[in-house]
Enzyme design. Structure first.
Site, PDB file in Angstrom:
ATOM      1  N   ASN A 157      36.044  42.175  44.304  1.00  0.00           N
ATOM      2  CA  ASN A 157      37.489  42.420  44.435  1.00  0.00           C
ATOM      3  C   ASN A 157      38.114  43.084  43.214  1.00  0.00           C
ATOM      4  OD1 ASN A 157      37.287  40.075  42.897  1.00  0.00           O
ATOM      5  ND2 ASN A 157      39.164  39.203  43.711  1.00  0.00           N
ATOM      6  N   GLU A 254      34.388  30.760  37.647  1.00  0.00           N
ATOM      7  CA  GLU A 254      35.738  31.153  38.043  1.00  0.00           C
ATOM      8  C   GLU A 254      35.717  31.307  39.555  1.00  0.00           C
ATOM      9  OE1 GLU A 254      39.187  31.292  37.855  1.00  0.00           O
ATOM     10  OE2 GLU A 254      38.243  31.318  35.879  1.00  0.00           O
ATOM     11  N   CYS A 288      41.685  36.085  43.897  1.00  0.00           N
ATOM     12  CA  CYS A 288      41.666  34.619  43.815  1.00  0.00           C
ATOM     13  C   CYS A 288      43.042  34.107  43.421  1.00  0.00           C
ATOM     14  CB  CYS A 288      40.566  34.106  42.906  1.00  0.00           C
ATOM     15  SG  CYS A 288      40.265  35.099  41.488  1.00  0.00           S
ATOM     16  N   GLU A 468      38.486  32.719  30.992  1.00  0.00           N
ATOM     17  CA  GLU A 468      38.062  34.080  30.677  1.00  0.00           C
ATOM     18  C   GLU A 468      39.208  34.830  30.013  1.00  0.00           C
ATOM     19  OE1 GLU A 468      36.120  35.125  34.714  1.00  0.00           O
ATOM     20  OE2 GLU A 468      34.709  35.536  33.085  1.00  0.00           O
TER      21      GLU A 468
END
Ligand code: UN1
Length: 499
Positions: A157, A254, A288, A468
């Site tokens: 994505n 993640e 997400c 991150e």
């Protein structure tokens, strides 16, 4: 992505500084806006191919680790410049293979540029702490050491942004890496790695293996991997974590989100509306951080639903390359079917479909994975469309009595990535900042739009405690060492020599 038999193989693995053909099945890279268009072909990396990549990364580790961090940073800086110079070309490649509209693809490349420049700056920082010792004539400080060989598994994505969140911090900290990008976006990863090569990254420091889940599994399970950084579904993330738990590999995960936007009656209505539409349908909902629940104070609920549905129906859908198109296709047929299954499930559970809910098969869209922007109302909190991540252009509008109820229901989720509140009330904004159970909270902004110099990640089923981007990414990719230097010339005993 399909398997097939014929056609030239134009994408290869990058192992030890060489582009080499893998030995597995053939994969096709198809344009999701028109699957008649085949973009690339590659062979899936087998266990042996992965073995070669890990070996190359291990061989290159020592000299890369010993290279001064400012020198490592120079290569990252050069890669950032090249990404910037090639932004338009890369964005077009990304739109072709992934489907997001060109404007968003440019943003994706920009995020990688930002990450390169930000991380290059760390080359002259990478700081530890200098601390007092409790004993005289003794010095104490901390340094960062690399973890070793990092396996990086990235989704489709954000085909450039997410690899950049992992590769650049890993490299600046002195690790070497093996990247396994999503099989749906191999070309973006290929271009990214080629830029690293051209920027002067020594052979073996960044390796890439192309393939699907089996390749990923080989990488995860390889004993030569010291650290895994994974972005993807909670389902796969859990498998990665299980393996890493057994083998004591470090792992940063993640995963999914079920992000809520709360809109209070005092909010700027149009701003909240625009934000919710962008959060729900940007990147075709394949983020997400996408907004999949919107909690609305009852006083504005009916007006909001009406305006939101009217706007959702107007969204221009088509190939992301076409000017004026606002929403592209879903990535592949599996995702299309999955999104549709969620929607039919929602209907079965009794939710009310305000618009969308269908695969688009008009003449212009017949060959792509297009799904109509979908809005549900009259949901119950137990429904799967409220609880599970859909990863498509589907959102639910939910009435609430007040902020307290919105907060409780927004927090009633297995995930905890992003969250948002629209209000003009500063006290409630502060309450939301404190009490929303998520790794990210936006005030008067949608749930999407994270910037690279802030930590990115979430709580509950979204992550496993790492962040991150930002400086926090350095903690994923380095080990702390505490150093004590005693220049007293005698044995000093901590906790025992009290005078
Ligand atoms: C994702 O949601 O999968 O915050 C990543 C954002 C982007 C990154 C999103 N900068 O929306």
């Amino acid at each position: 992505m399909r398997t097939g038999r014929r056609g030239p193989i134009n994408l290869k693995n990058f192992i030890g500084g060489k582009w080499v053909q893998a030995r597995g099945r053939i994969f096709k890279n198809l344009n999701p806006a028109d699957t008649r268009q085949e973009l690339d072909r590659f062979r899936e990396a087998t266990r042996d191919d992965v073995e070669g990549a890990v070996l190359a990364a291990r061989t290159a580790l020592k000299s890369w680790t010993l290279k001064p961090a400012p020198k490592r940073a120079e290569i990252i800086l050069r890669a950032g410049r090249m990404l910037e110079q090639n932004k338009e070309r890369l964005a077009r490649i990304m739109t072709a293979e992934m489907g997001k509209v060109l404007k968003e693809a440019r943003g994706d490349v920009q995020e990688a540029v930002d990450m390169a420049y930000y991380t290059a700056g760390e080359g002259r920082r990478l700081d530890g702490a200098t601390l007092p010792s409790e004993l005289p004539d003794k010095f104490a400080f901390t340094i960062r050491r690399p973890v070793g060989v990092a396996g990086l598994i990235t989704p489709w994505n954000f085909p450039m942004a997410i690899p950049s969140w992992k590769i650049f911090p890993a490299l600046i900290c002195g690790n070497t890496v093996v990247l396994k990008p999503a099989e749906d976006t191999p070309r973006s990863a290929y271009e990214f790695v080629r830029i690293l090569e051209e920027a002067g990254l020594p052979a073996g420091v960044c390796n890439m293996v192309l393939g699907g889940g089996e390749t990923g599994e080989c990488l995860v399970k390889h004993p030569g991997i010291d650290l895994l950084s994974f972005t993807g579904s909670s389902e796969i993330g859990r498998l990665v974590a299980e393996h890493c738990g057994r083998t004591l590999k470090r792992c940063s995960l993640e995963m999914g989100g079920k992000n809520a936007q709360i809109v209070l009656a005092d909010a700027d209505f149009d701003l909240a509306l625009e934000g919710a539409l962008w959060g729900a349908f940007g990147t075709t909902g394949q983020r997400c951080t996408a907004t999949s629940r919107v909690y609305l104070e009852r006083r504005i609920y009916a007006k909001f639903v009406k305006a939101f549905v009217a706007q959702a129906k107007k969204i221009k859908i088509g190939s992301g390359k076409k000017p004026g198109v606002e929403m592209g296709p879903l990535i592949n047929e599996t995702q299309l079917e999955r999104v549709h299954a969620h929607v039919t499930g929602g209907l079965r559970e009794g939710a009310h479909l305000e618009c969308g809910g269908k695969i688009l098969k008009t003449k212009a869209l017949a060959h792509g994975h297009f799904y109509a922007p979908t809005v549900f109302t009259h949901t119950r909190d137990s429904m799967k469309i409220i609880r599970e991540e859909i990863f498509g252009p589907v959102t639910c509008l939910i009435p609430v009595e007040d902020f307290e109820e919105a907060l409780t229901r927004a927090n009633d989720s297995a995930y905890g990535l992003s969250s948002s509140l629209y209000t003009r009330d500063v006290s409630l904004a502060m309450r939301a900042i404190r009490d929303l159970e998520a790794g990210i909270t936006y005030i008067n902004g949608p749930t999407i739009g994270a910037e690279v110099h802030l930590p990115f990640g979430g709580i509950k089923n979204t992550g496993n405690g790492h962040r991150e981007a930002g400086r926090s990414s350095l903690d994923i990719f380095s080990e702390w060492k505490s150093v004590y230097v005693d220049f007293s010339g005698r044995l000093q005993k901590a906790q025992i020599d009290l005078d």
